[in-house]
Design a protein around this motif. Structure first.
Motif, short mmCIF file in Angstrom:
data_model
loop_
_atom_site.label_atom_id
_atom_site.label_comp_id
_atom_site.label_asym_id
_atom_site.label_seq_id
_atom_site.Cartn_x
_atom_site.Cartn_y
_atom_site.Cartn_z
N GLU A 89 37.00 40.82 40.39
CA GLU A 89 36.70 42.21 40.74
C GLU A 89 36.99 42.50 42.21
O GLU A 89 37.22 43.64 42.58
CB GLU A 89 35.24 42.51 40.43
CG GLU A 89 34.93 42.50 38.95
CD GLU A 89 33.46 42.73 38.67
OE1 GLU A 89 32.69 43.00 39.61
OE2 GLU A 89 33.09 42.64 37.49
N ASN A 90 36.96 41.44 43.03
CA ASN A 90 37.25 41.60 44.46
C ASN A 90 38.75 41.56 44.75
O ASN A 90 39.15 41.48 45.91
CB ASN A 90 36.53 40.51 45.25
CG ASN A 90 36.97 39.11 44.87
OD1 ASN A 90 37.73 38.91 43.91
ND2 ASN A 90 36.49 38.13 45.59
N LYS A 91 39.58 41.59 43.68
CA LYS A 91 41.05 41.57 43.79
C LYS A 91 41.57 40.27 44.39
O LYS A 91 42.61 40.23 45.02
CB LYS A 91 41.56 42.75 44.63
CG LYS A 91 41.10 44.10 44.14
CD LYS A 91 41.71 44.44 42.82
CE LYS A 91 41.32 45.87 42.46
NZ LYS A 91 41.08 46.06 41.07
#
Length: 81
Positions: free
Chosen positions: A30-32
């Motif tokens: 989700e934090n890429k």
């Protein structure tokens, strides 16, 4: 041999490792940032380490897993013959 570490401080989220991994071991969080999802599936091909532009991935170069041999022991003992 196997994927050991992805340094999220160096990872720029380019997805090259995710797209090129033949065993689908790496995913994007989700934090890429890339992370190791299926470590036991890693075959140690080192594509992710070699292709990472930021050098954020480390693959352990020593062989760790034994390859099961389908034909039995190479040198039979006296009791097995």
């Amino acid at each position: 041999m196997g994927l050991r570490h992805i340094d999220v401080n160096f990872c720029n989220g380019c997805r090259i490792c995710v797209e090129r991994c033949p065993m689908d071991v790496i995913r994007m969080g989700e934090n890429k940032k890339a992370y190791i999802k299926y470590l036991s599936d890693c075959q140690g091909c080192m594509l992710c380490e070699r292709l990472c532009p930021e050098k954020a991935i480390y693959v352990y170069p020593a062989f760790e897993r034994r390859i099961p041999l389908p034909w039995g022991p190479l040198f039979p003992t006296r009791n097995s013959a």
